[in-house]
Design a protein around this motif. Structure first.
Motif, PDB file in Angstrom:
ATOM      1  N   GLU A 329       0.907  -1.164   0.177  1.00 18.06           N
ATOM      2  CA  GLU A 329       0.085  -0.045   0.055  1.00 18.06           C
ATOM      3  C   GLU A 329       0.814   1.217   0.050  1.00 18.06           C
ATOM      4  O   GLU A 329       2.062   1.125   0.403  1.00 18.06           O
ATOM      5  CB  GLU A 329      -0.890   0.139   1.268  1.00 18.06           C
ATOM      6  N   GLU A 330       0.176   2.238  -0.269  1.00 22.36           N
ATOM      7  CA  GLU A 330       1.205   3.854  -0.264  1.00 22.36           C
ATOM      8  C   GLU A 330       1.181   3.932   1.123  1.00 22.36           C
ATOM      9  O   GLU A 330       0.239   4.009   2.250  1.00 22.36           O
ATOM     10  CB  GLU A 330       0.187   4.635  -0.728  1.00 22.36           C
ATOM     11  N   ILE A 331       2.512   4.223   1.580  1.00 21.50           N
ATOM     12  CA  ILE A 331       2.909   4.155   2.943  1.00 21.50           C
ATOM     13  C   ILE A 331       2.400   5.610   3.717  1.00 21.50           C
ATOM     14  O   ILE A 331       1.926   5.554   4.631  1.00 21.50           O
ATOM     15  CB  ILE A 331       4.372   4.126   3.296  1.00 21.50           C
ATOM     16  N   PHE A 332       2.622   6.693   3.029  1.00 17.08           N
ATOM     17  CA  PHE A 332       2.137   8.045   3.369  1.00 17.08           C
ATOM     18  C   PHE A 332       2.473   8.250   4.630  1.00 17.08           C
ATOM     19  O   PHE A 332       1.634   8.763   5.678  1.00 17.08           O
ATOM     20  CB  PHE A 332       0.546   8.052   3.505  1.00 17.08           C
ATOM     21  N   GLY A 333       3.652   8.076   5.226  1.00 16.17           N
ATOM     22  CA  GLY A 333       4.270   8.111   6.269  1.00 16.17           C
ATOM     23  C   GLY A 333       5.716   8.142   6.559  1.00 16.17           C
ATOM     24  O   GLY A 333       6.445   7.757   5.448  1.00 16.17           O
ATOM     25  N   PRO A 334       6.352   8.335   7.701  1.00 18.39           N
ATOM     26  CA  PRO A 334       8.038   8.414   7.447  1.00 18.39           C
ATOM     27  C   PRO A 334       8.766   6.945   7.853  1.00 18.39           C
ATOM     28  O   PRO A 334       9.498   6.567   8.712  1.00 18.39           O
ATOM     29  CB  PRO A 334       7.923   9.068   8.892  1.00 18.39           C
ATOM     30  N   VAL A 335       8.137   6.143   6.724  1.00 16.83           N
ATOM     31  CA  VAL A 335       8.909   4.569   6.729  1.00 16.83           C
ATOM     32  C   VAL A 335       9.666   4.623   5.252  1.00 16.83           C
ATOM     33  O   VAL A 335       8.729   4.687   4.326  1.00 16.83           O
ATOM     34  CB  VAL A 335       7.694   3.736   7.154  1.00 16.83           C
ATOM     35  N   LEU A 336      10.616   4.154   5.068  1.00 14.37           N
ATOM     36  CA  LEU A 336      11.346   4.112   3.865  1.00 14.37           C
ATOM     37  C   LEU A 336      11.940   2.593   3.699  1.00 14.37           C
ATOM     38  O   LEU A 336      13.051   2.385   4.207  1.00 14.37           O
ATOM     39  CB  LEU A 336      12.582   5.255   3.745  1.00 14.37           C
ATOM     40  N   PRO A 337      11.137   1.868   2.896  1.00 16.43           N
ATOM     41  CA  PRO A 337      11.699   0.442   2.421  1.00 16.43           C
ATOM     42  C   PRO A 337      12.945   0.720   1.490  1.00 16.43           C
ATOM     43  O   PRO A 337      12.722   1.605   0.639  1.00 16.43           O
ATOM     44  CB  PRO A 337      10.568  -0.041   1.869  1.00 16.43           C
ATOM     45  N   VAL A 338      13.906  -0.133   1.664  1.00 17.32           N
ATOM     46  CA  VAL A 338      14.916   0.008   0.623  1.00 17.32           C
ATOM     47  C   VAL A 338      14.984  -1.448  -0.016  1.00 17.32           C
ATOM     48  O   VAL A 338      15.268  -2.417   0.561  1.00 17.32           O
ATOM     49  CB  VAL A 338      16.376   0.391   1.186  1.00 17.32           C
ATOM     50  N   LEU A 339      14.793  -1.467  -1.374  1.00 15.79           N
ATOM     51  CA  LEU A 339      15.044  -2.826  -2.081  1.00 15.79           C
ATOM     52  C   LEU A 339      16.154  -2.804  -3.169  1.00 15.79           C
ATOM     53  O   LEU A 339      16.786  -1.746  -3.298  1.00 15.79           O
ATOM     54  CB  LEU A 339      13.546  -2.918  -2.932  1.00 15.79           C
ATOM     55  N   SER A 340      16.556  -3.797  -3.774  1.00 12.82           N
ATOM     56  CA  SER A 340      17.619  -3.882  -4.419  1.00 12.82           C
ATOM     57  C   SER A 340      17.261  -4.700  -5.856  1.00 12.82           C
ATOM     58  O   SER A 340      16.505  -5.746  -5.729  1.00 12.82           O
ATOM     59  CB  SER A 340      18.721  -4.598  -3.861  1.00 12.82           C
ATOM     60  N   TYR A 341      17.936  -4.063  -6.780  1.00 15.53           N
ATOM     61  CA  TYR A 341      17.657  -5.068  -8.156  1.00 15.53           C
ATOM     62  C   TYR A 341      19.267  -5.444  -8.744  1.00 15.53           C
ATOM     63  O   TYR A 341      20.356  -4.505  -8.569  1.00 15.53           O
ATOM     64  CB  TYR A 341      17.092  -4.145  -9.088  1.00 15.53           C
ATOM     65  N   GLY A 342      18.981  -6.350  -9.516  1.00 16.74           N
ATOM     66  CA  GLY A 342      20.285  -6.918 -10.070  1.00 16.74           C
ATOM     67  C   GLY A 342      20.505  -6.013 -11.535  1.00 16.74           C
ATOM     68  O   GLY A 342      21.877  -5.702 -11.743  1.00 16.74           O
ATOM     69  N   SER A 343      19.570  -5.802 -12.271  1.00 18.55           N
ATOM     70  CA  SER A 343      19.595  -4.933 -13.517  1.00 18.55           C
ATOM     71  C   SER A 343      18.500  -4.055 -13.838  1.00 18.55           C
ATOM     72  O   SER A 343      17.489  -4.262 -13.142  1.00 18.55           O
ATOM     73  CB  SER A 343      19.573  -6.228 -14.943  1.00 18.55           C
ATOM     74  N   LEU A 344      18.823  -3.275 -14.625  1.00 18.24           N
ATOM     75  CA  LEU A 344      17.721  -1.911 -14.517  1.00 18.24           C
ATOM     76  C   LEU A 344      16.604  -2.464 -15.439  1.00 18.24           C
ATOM     77  O   LEU A 344      15.533  -2.089 -15.221  1.00 18.24           O
ATOM     78  CB  LEU A 344      18.543  -0.859 -15.199  1.00 18.24           C
ATOM     79  N   ASP A 345      16.964  -3.358 -16.253  1.00 12.65           N
ATOM     80  CA  ASP A 345      15.839  -4.056 -17.170  1.00 12.65           C
ATOM     81  C   ASP A 345      14.806  -4.743 -16.131  1.00 12.65           C
ATOM     82  O   ASP A 345      13.719  -4.427 -16.382  1.00 12.65           O
ATOM     83  CB  ASP A 345      16.359  -4.938 -17.994  1.00 12.65           C
ATOM     84  N   LYS A 346      15.403  -5.451 -15.212  1.00 14.30           N
ATOM     85  CA  LYS A 346      14.409  -6.089 -14.243  1.00 14.30           C
ATOM     86  C   LYS A 346      13.695  -5.222 -13.515  1.00 14.30           C
ATOM     87  O   LYS A 346      12.510  -5.345 -13.200  1.00 14.30           O
ATOM     88  CB  LYS A 346      15.464  -7.151 -13.502  1.00 14.30           C
ATOM     89  N   ALA A 347      14.349  -3.914 -12.877  1.00 13.12           N
ATOM     90  CA  ALA A 347      13.797  -3.178 -11.979  1.00 13.12           C
ATOM     91  C   ALA A 347      12.789  -2.617 -12.918  1.00 13.12           C
ATOM     92  O   ALA A 347      11.481  -2.121 -12.348  1.00 13.12           O
ATOM     93  CB  ALA A 347      14.789  -2.005 -11.777  1.00 13.12           C
ATOM     94  N   ILE A 348      12.864  -2.069 -14.372  1.00 18.86           N
ATOM     95  CA  ILE A 348      11.885  -1.412 -14.859  1.00 18.86           C
ATOM     96  C   ILE A 348      10.556  -2.559 -15.012  1.00 18.86           C
ATOM     97  O   ILE A 348       9.613  -2.076 -14.966  1.00 18.86           O
ATOM     98  CB  ILE A 348      12.278  -1.056 -16.228  1.00 18.86           C
ATOM     99  N   LEU A 349      10.758  -3.923 -15.199  1.00 17.73           N
ATOM    100  CA  LEU A 349       9.820  -4.671 -15.418  1.00 17.73           C
ATOM    101  C   LEU A 349       9.050  -4.803 -14.173  1.00 17.73           C
ATOM    102  O   LEU A 349       7.774  -5.014 -14.014  1.00 17.73           O
ATOM    103  CB  LEU A 349      10.177  -5.965 -15.972  1.00 17.73           C
ATOM    104  N   ASP A 350       9.446  -4.601 -12.815  1.00 15.13           N
ATOM    105  CA  ASP A 350       9.058  -4.852 -11.625  1.00 15.13           C
ATOM    106  C   ASP A 350       8.011  -3.478 -11.517  1.00 15.13           C
ATOM    107  O   ASP A 350       7.008  -3.650 -11.161  1.00 15.13           O
ATOM    108  CB  ASP A 350      10.071  -4.833 -10.384  1.00 15.13           C
TER     109      ASP A 350
END
Length: 452
Positions: A329-350
């Motif tokens: 869901e949209e967080i709309f608060g002071p919580v920042l998740p950090v995710l990682s990706y292997g390739s930019l192409d994969k990130a764009i698909l996500d």
């Protein structure tokens, strides 16, 4: 009650007073004078409603409104002027003109996160375009709503501009009326309700919604500056901003280094404010409980909560996957998740698999990467090597697409939103081209050749 207000505004609009250019400019100047008169009361109301400090109130609520008013006053005559456009050769002897016409009686439903700015900014567009307006400030910031009402009552007659305080029942009552235009800012859930009610009377709408706006950080980014700008954009207003970075999507090779900078700037900017009770509160208990429930997993910074004051310390969560509660869901608060990706192409698909966000931010010094993200990911608007700052310019349209909204505003785009462009063809009577008529077969053949 609201039926009477609507009827009087309709009558006032039909009198033509609000359409006069001088009247509009004078109204904008009067609006600015009224806000100046109530500046201190606004600051006190922001503090009372959710502990928003005076410097932030001026920068994000009041100063930005002054800039919008000044811009509109400066350019209004140009915006409102009749526009001549080209006419095709098939219409020889005629002229094509676009007249700028107000919609009429408008409804502006505002949110609580920037309760003054997001009430008055659309109002500037409505006034500039020559409309009347009913404002519905948010009931979740009642002190600010009360000041907005006092400002409007002091400077405008209710048959021109009127502020209607109240909760859901007020919204429901207003949405039953046949307004000529509705401008709504808030959640996607309520946006669907507004659109459904508007559809019953075929009322055009602008919906300014939200979504999970990503901040993409590639290995070619200036990591220190990226972290600094992301932290400011995310945790300002206690994260209660529709275009705040909802999560960080960082390339695997630089994620740990980026996290170091994120933690550093979060502590530098907000540690003392939280410690001394100056950090902004969450607007109400329901939102506080919801956001607190999202803080789970590998919390690498912050996350302390104070239920009595409804404050949540800026929190950073590492090693987050897409099935984490904070990603659903949209967080709309002071919580920042950090995710990682292997390739930019994969990130764009996500990102393409997610609903279209209101904003997207890409941090990179590589132009190819930047252009790939902008081209291949659908979103409302955004920034390169910055976050959230794009909403402060009157020269860029602000708005979403799909689940993040429809329509746009700011600067001239606010004027355009509240304006109907009436197309007029002015035909000559000096001659009459015969090709349109049934007995002009030879002329029709010539026109057909010309139009191939």
């Amino acid at each position: 009650m609201y039926e009477s207000i609507y009827a009087r505004q309709k009558q006032f609009y039909q009198s033509g007073k609000s359409r006069d250019i001088k009247f509009r400019i004078d109204a904008l100047k009067q609006l600015k004078r009224g806000i100046k008169y109530y500046e201190n009361e606004l600051a006190e109301a922001m503090l009372a409603d959710f502990n928003k400090q005076q410097p932030d109130t001026y920068m994000t609520e009041i100063g930005i409104v002054y800039a919008e008013i000044n811009h509109a006053v400066k350019h209004l005559e140009e915006w409102a002027g009749t526009k001549k456009v080209k006419t095709p050769i098939t219409h020889i002897g005629s002229k094509s003109v676009i007249y700028k016409e107000p919609y009429g009686v408008t409804l502006i439903i505002a949110p609580w996160n920037y309760p003054f700015n997001l009430t008055i900014s659309p109002l500037i567009g409505a006034i500039s375009a020559g409309n009347t307006a009913v404002l519905k400030p948010s009931e979740h910031t009642p002190m600010v709503a009360e000041v907005i009402t006092r400002i409007m009552e002091r400077i405008f007659p209710s048959e021109y501009i009127y502020a209607a305080e109240g909760g859901i029942e007020t919204n429901q009552a207003l949405l039953r009326l046949p307004f000529d235009y509705i401008f709504y800012t808030g959640s996607s859930h309520v946006g669907k309700i507004v659109m459904k009610k508007a559809a019953e009377n075929l009322i055009p709408v602008t919906l300014e919604l939200g979504g999970k706006s990503p901040a993409i950080v590639t290995e070619n980014a200036d990591l220190k500056l990226a972290a600094k700008r992301i932290v400011w954009a995310k945790f300002s207003n206690a994260g209660q901003t529709c275009v705040a970075p909802d999560f960080v999507y960082a390339e695997e090779s630089i994620k740990n280094a980026l996290l170091t900078h994120l933690k550093h700037y979060t502590r530098k900017f907000y540690h003392e404010d939280f410690r001394h009770g100056r950090y902004m509160s969450i607007v109400n208990d329901n939102h506080f409980d919801r956001i607190r429930g999202l803080i789970e997993g590998d919390v690498v910074y912050g996350g302390r909560t104070d239920a009595g004051n409804r404050t949540i310390e800026p929190a950073i969560i590492d090693n987050v996957e897409f099935d984490h509660p904070a990603m659903k869901e949209e967080i709309f608060g002071p919580v920042l998740p950090v995710l990682s990706y292997g390739s930019l192409d994969k990130a764009i698909l996500d990102l393409r698999d997610m609903q279209d966000p209101l904003a997207l931010y890409v941090f990179s010094e590589n132009e190819s990467e930047i252009e790939t993200v902008i081209r291949d990911v659908p979103f409302g608007g955004g920034a390169v090597n910055d976050a959230m700052f794009h909403l402060a310019t009157p020269y860029l349209p602000f708005g979403g697409r799909g689940n993040s909204g429809m329509g746009k505003y700011h600067g001239k785009y606010s004027f355009d939103t509240f304006t109907h462009e009436k197309s007029i063809l002015k035909q000559t009577t000096l001659f009459d081209m015969p090709f349109r008529y049934p007995d002009a077969k030879i002329f029709r053949k010539l026109i057909r050749l010309m139009m191939r």
